[in-house]
Design a protein around this motif. Structure first.
Motif, PDB file in Angstrom:
ATOM      1  N   LEU A   1     -65.005   7.964   6.015  1.00 35.20           N
ATOM      2  CA  LEU A   1     -63.302   7.695   7.011  1.00 35.20           C
ATOM      3  C   LEU A   1     -62.944   7.789   7.774  1.00 35.20           C
ATOM      4  O   LEU A   1     -62.627   6.787   8.384  1.00 35.20           O
ATOM      5  CB  LEU A   1     -62.139   9.198   5.922  1.00 35.20           C
ATOM      6  N   PHE A   2     -63.873   8.373   9.167  1.00 37.16           N
ATOM      7  CA  PHE A   2     -64.271   8.050  10.415  1.00 37.16           C
ATOM      8  C   PHE A   2     -64.588   6.556  10.322  1.00 37.16           C
ATOM      9  O   PHE A   2     -63.849   6.063  11.553  1.00 37.16           O
ATOM     10  CB  PHE A   2     -64.937   8.808  11.285  1.00 37.16           C
TER      11      PHE A   2
ATOM     12  N   VAL B   1     -54.706  11.298   6.643  1.00 38.41           N
ATOM     13  CA  VAL B   1     -55.317  11.779   6.172  1.00 38.41           C
ATOM     14  C   VAL B   1     -56.103  13.025   6.708  1.00 38.41           C
ATOM     15  O   VAL B   1     -56.008  12.821   7.561  1.00 38.41           O
ATOM     16  CB  VAL B   1     -56.794  11.611   5.466  1.00 38.41           C
ATOM     17  N   ILE B   2     -55.453  15.079   6.090  1.00 42.08           N
ATOM     18  CA  ILE B   2     -55.540  15.983   6.936  1.00 42.08           C
ATOM     19  C   ILE B   2     -57.036  16.366   6.193  1.00 42.08           C
ATOM     20  O   ILE B   2     -57.129  16.673   5.363  1.00 42.08           O
ATOM     21  CB  ILE B   2     -54.348  15.967   6.738  1.00 42.08           C
ATOM     22  N   VAL B   3     -57.780  16.572   6.855  1.00 39.37           N
ATOM     23  CA  VAL B   3     -58.822  17.089   6.349  1.00 39.37           C
ATOM     24  C   VAL B   3     -59.779  18.136   7.687  1.00 39.37           C
ATOM     25  O   VAL B   3     -59.278  18.392   8.623  1.00 39.37           O
ATOM     26  CB  VAL B   3     -60.362  15.664   6.464  1.00 39.37           C
ATOM     27  N   THR B   4     -60.051  19.113   6.559  1.00 41.26           N
ATOM     28  CA  THR B   4     -60.769  20.182   7.066  1.00 41.26           C
ATOM     29  C   THR B   4     -62.232  20.169   7.321  1.00 41.26           C
ATOM     30  O   THR B   4     -63.032  20.023   7.078  1.00 41.26           O
ATOM     31  CB  THR B   4     -59.823  21.233   5.777  1.00 41.26           C
ATOM     32  N   ASP B   5     -62.270  20.577   8.837  1.00 34.14           N
ATOM     33  CA  ASP B   5     -63.385  20.864   9.346  1.00 34.14           C
ATOM     34  C   ASP B   5     -64.504  21.410   8.702  1.00 34.14           C
ATOM     35  O   ASP B   5     -63.939  22.914   8.735  1.00 34.14           O
ATOM     36  CB  ASP B   5     -63.696  20.732  10.477  1.00 34.14           C
ATOM     37  N   MET B   6     -65.137  21.414   7.906  1.00 29.77           N
ATOM     38  CA  MET B   6     -65.683  23.026   7.041  1.00 29.77           C
ATOM     39  C   MET B   6     -67.590  23.061   7.427  1.00 29.77           C
ATOM     40  O   MET B   6     -68.398  24.213   6.708  1.00 29.77           O
ATOM     41  CB  MET B   6     -66.163  22.956   5.506  1.00 29.77           C
ATOM     42  N   GLY B   7     -67.696  22.855   8.283  1.00 29.64           N
ATOM     43  CA  GLY B   7     -69.206  22.655   8.594  1.00 29.64           C
ATOM     44  C   GLY B   7     -69.810  24.065   9.960  1.00 29.64           C
ATOM     45  O   GLY B   7     -69.736  24.664   9.440  1.00 29.64           O
TER      46      GLY B   7
ATOM     47  N   GLU C   1     -72.280  15.009  -7.032  1.00 30.29           N
ATOM     48  CA  GLU C   1     -73.640  15.111  -7.660  1.00 30.29           C
ATOM     49  C   GLU C   1     -73.799  14.015  -6.195  1.00 30.29           C
ATOM     50  O   GLU C   1     -73.663  14.804  -5.361  1.00 30.29           O
ATOM     51  CB  GLU C   1     -73.821  13.450  -8.658  1.00 30.29           C
ATOM     52  N   GLU C   2     -74.830  13.912  -5.625  1.00 31.92           N
ATOM     53  CA  GLU C   2     -75.735  13.872  -4.381  1.00 31.92           C
ATOM     54  C   GLU C   2     -76.029  12.696  -3.983  1.00 31.92           C
ATOM     55  O   GLU C   2     -76.707  11.781  -3.636  1.00 31.92           O
ATOM     56  CB  GLU C   2     -77.455  14.823  -4.491  1.00 31.92           C
ATOM     57  N   ASP C   3     -74.918  11.706  -5.103  1.00 35.49           N
ATOM     58  CA  ASP C   3     -75.600  10.005  -4.472  1.00 35.49           C
ATOM     59  C   ASP C   3     -74.188  10.460  -4.022  1.00 35.49           C
ATOM     60  O   ASP C   3     -73.133  11.068  -3.792  1.00 35.49           O
ATOM     61  CB  ASP C   3     -75.143   9.053  -5.533  1.00 35.49           C
ATOM     62  N   ASP C   4     -73.371   8.864  -3.679  1.00 31.94           N
ATOM     63  CA  ASP C   4     -71.995   8.813  -3.287  1.00 31.94           C
ATOM     64  C   ASP C   4     -71.354   7.989  -3.925  1.00 31.94           C
ATOM     65  O   ASP C   4     -70.058   7.086  -3.239  1.00 31.94           O
ATOM     66  CB  ASP C   4     -72.149   8.081  -2.225  1.00 31.94           C
ATOM     67  N   ARG C   5     -71.069   8.433  -5.502  1.00 29.05           N
ATOM     68  CA  ARG C   5     -69.739   7.488  -5.836  1.00 29.05           C
ATOM     69  C   ARG C   5     -68.556   8.453  -5.933  1.00 29.05           C
ATOM     70  O   ARG C   5     -67.828   7.553  -5.621  1.00 29.05           O
ATOM     71  CB  ARG C   5     -70.387   7.321  -7.866  1.00 29.05           C
ATOM     72  N   VAL C   6     -68.799   9.597  -6.003  1.00 26.80           N
ATOM     73  CA  VAL C   6     -67.535  10.577  -5.626  1.00 26.80           C
ATOM     74  C   VAL C   6     -66.985   9.531  -4.349  1.00 26.80           C
ATOM     75  O   VAL C   6     -65.763   9.201  -3.760  1.00 26.80           O
ATOM     76  CB  VAL C   6     -67.580  11.738  -5.779  1.00 26.80           C
ATOM     77  N   ILE C   7     -67.728   9.227  -3.451  1.00 30.99           N
ATOM     78  CA  ILE C   7     -67.245   9.106  -1.734  1.00 30.99           C
ATOM     79  C   ILE C   7     -66.648   8.120  -1.540  1.00 30.99           C
ATOM     80  O   ILE C   7     -65.696   6.939  -0.945  1.00 30.99           O
ATOM     81  CB  ILE C   7     -68.579   9.758  -0.786  1.00 30.99           C
ATOM     82  N   GLN C   8     -67.412   6.541  -2.241  1.00 31.43           N
ATOM     83  CA  GLN C   8     -66.976   5.580  -2.281  1.00 31.43           C
ATOM     84  C   GLN C   8     -65.548   5.051  -3.158  1.00 31.43           C
ATOM     85  O   GLN C   8     -64.913   4.907  -2.696  1.00 31.43           O
ATOM     86  CB  GLN C   8     -67.883   4.602  -2.819  1.00 31.43           C
ATOM     87  N   THR C   9     -65.442   6.007  -4.183  1.00 27.56           N
ATOM     88  CA  THR C   9     -64.342   5.907  -5.449  1.00 27.56           C
ATOM     89  C   THR C   9     -62.727   6.285  -3.738  1.00 27.56           C
ATOM     90  O   THR C   9     -61.898   5.745  -4.340  1.00 27.56           O
ATOM     91  CB  THR C   9     -64.248   7.320  -6.414  1.00 27.56           C
ATOM     92  N   VAL C  10     -63.226   7.526  -3.416  1.00 27.11           N
ATOM     93  CA  VAL C  10     -62.075   8.120  -2.370  1.00 27.11           C
ATOM     94  C   VAL C  10     -61.815   7.444  -1.006  1.00 27.11           C
ATOM     95  O   VAL C  10     -61.108   6.414  -0.697  1.00 27.11           O
ATOM     96  CB  VAL C  10     -62.008   9.482  -1.963  1.00 27.11           C
ATOM     97  N   VAL C  11     -62.770   6.300  -1.131  1.00 33.65           N
ATOM     98  CA  VAL C  11     -62.705   5.829   0.236  1.00 33.65           C
ATOM     99  C   VAL C  11     -62.240   4.647  -0.053  1.00 33.65           C
ATOM    100  O   VAL C  11     -60.836   3.306   0.439  1.00 33.65           O
ATOM    101  CB  VAL C  11     -63.873   5.391   1.272  1.00 33.65           C
TER     102      VAL C  11
ATOM    103  N   MET D   1     -55.570   3.133   8.804  1.00 35.42           N
ATOM    104  CA  MET D   1     -55.622   4.782   8.268  1.00 35.42           C
ATOM    105  C   MET D   1     -56.048   5.897   8.931  1.00 35.42           C
ATOM    106  O   MET D   1     -56.481   5.026  10.455  1.00 35.42           O
ATOM    107  CB  MET D   1     -57.077   4.995   7.399  1.00 35.42           C
ATOM    108  N   HIS D   2     -54.772   6.472   9.716  1.00 35.72           N
ATOM    109  CA  HIS D   2     -55.390   7.427  10.366  1.00 35.72           C
ATOM    110  C   HIS D   2     -55.247   8.961  10.000  1.00 35.72           C
ATOM    111  O   HIS D   2     -55.705   9.158   9.322  1.00 35.72           O
ATOM    112  CB  HIS D   2     -53.958   8.349  11.004  1.00 35.72           C
ATOM    113  N   ILE D   3     -56.845  10.189  10.909  1.00 38.43           N
ATOM    114  CA  ILE D   3     -57.269  10.710  10.013  1.00 38.43           C
ATOM    115  C   ILE D   3     -57.033  11.813  11.131  1.00 38.43           C
ATOM    116  O   ILE D   3     -57.071  11.458  12.424  1.00 38.43           O
ATOM    117  CB  ILE D   3     -59.120  10.672   9.926  1.00 38.43           C
ATOM    118  N   PHE D   4     -56.805  13.184  10.913  1.00 39.76           N
ATOM    119  CA  PHE D   4     -56.885  13.895  11.765  1.00 39.76           C
ATOM    120  C   PHE D   4     -57.585  15.604  11.485  1.00 39.76           C
ATOM    121  O   PHE D   4     -57.200  15.254   9.616  1.00 39.76           O
ATOM    122  CB  PHE D   4     -55.443  14.856  11.746  1.00 39.76           C
ATOM    123  N   ILE D   5     -58.484  15.811  11.778  1.00 35.45           N
ATOM    124  CA  ILE D   5     -59.557  16.685  11.178  1.00 35.45           C
ATOM    125  C   ILE D   5     -59.036  18.020  12.331  1.00 35.45           C
ATOM    126  O   ILE D   5     -58.731  18.304  13.038  1.00 35.45           O
ATOM    127  CB  ILE D   5     -60.668  16.323  11.622  1.00 35.45           C
ATOM    128  N   GLY D   6     -59.075  18.980  11.335  1.00 34.47           N
ATOM    129  CA  GLY D   6     -59.849  20.669  12.040  1.00 34.47           C
ATOM    130  C   GLY D   6     -59.824  21.642  10.998  1.00 34.47           C
ATOM    131  O   GLY D   6     -59.814  21.475  10.617  1.00 34.47           O
TER     132      GLY D   6
END
Length: 130
Positions: free
Chosen positions: A111-112, A81-87, A57-67, A1-6
């Motif tokens: 993902l990283f 995967v192209i992700v937007t740095d939103m922090g 929600e504040e748990d990681d179910r959605v995150i685990q599903t995506v990963v 998996m290759h990640i591109f962030i910006g």
């Protein structure tokens, strides 16, 4: 998996499309597909849009599903995967916007950790960070 962030509108999609030329690239926006289309490279962008359709929600179910789903896709083709740095230290006033930002942060960390390659895009210029 290759990640591109910006950051937003920093030239991520153009960079990625040039990066994978002349391979057959399929670009999917705002969703996490169940199946891999026929292609050499599958590019997924705007995961944030898809996350907005989920019950965050504040748990990681959605995150685990995506990963899990992305790892499965990555076994079948080259996955970018192209992700937007939103922090960047800006805390949204709206609770749902804060939850989205926090969920994206945790998702990006997961993902990283799985990524073979990570490139930060800054105004169309890529910097490999992993």
């Amino acid at each position: 998996m290759h990640i591109f962030i910006g950051g937003a509108y920093n030239g991520k999609t153009d960079y990625v499309m040039r990066f994978y030329q002349p391979q057959q690239v399929v670009l999917i926006e705002g969703e996490v597909p169940m199946n891999v289309p026929t292609c050499d490279v599958l590019v997924i962008k705007n995961l944030e849009t898809w996350l907005l359709t989920q019950q965050l929600e504040e748990d990681d179910r959605v995150i685990q599903t995506v990963v899990t789903r992305l790892k499965t896709l990555a076994q079948q083709c080259t996955l970018a995967v192209i992700v937007t740095d939103m922090g960047r230290g800006v805390v949204p006033m709206d609770k749902r916007a804060r939850l989205l930002r926090d969920t994206c942060g945790r998702l990006y960390q997961a993902l990283f950790a799985e990524a073979e390659q990570i490139v930060r895009i800054w105004y169309g210029i890529g910097e490999q960070i992993k």
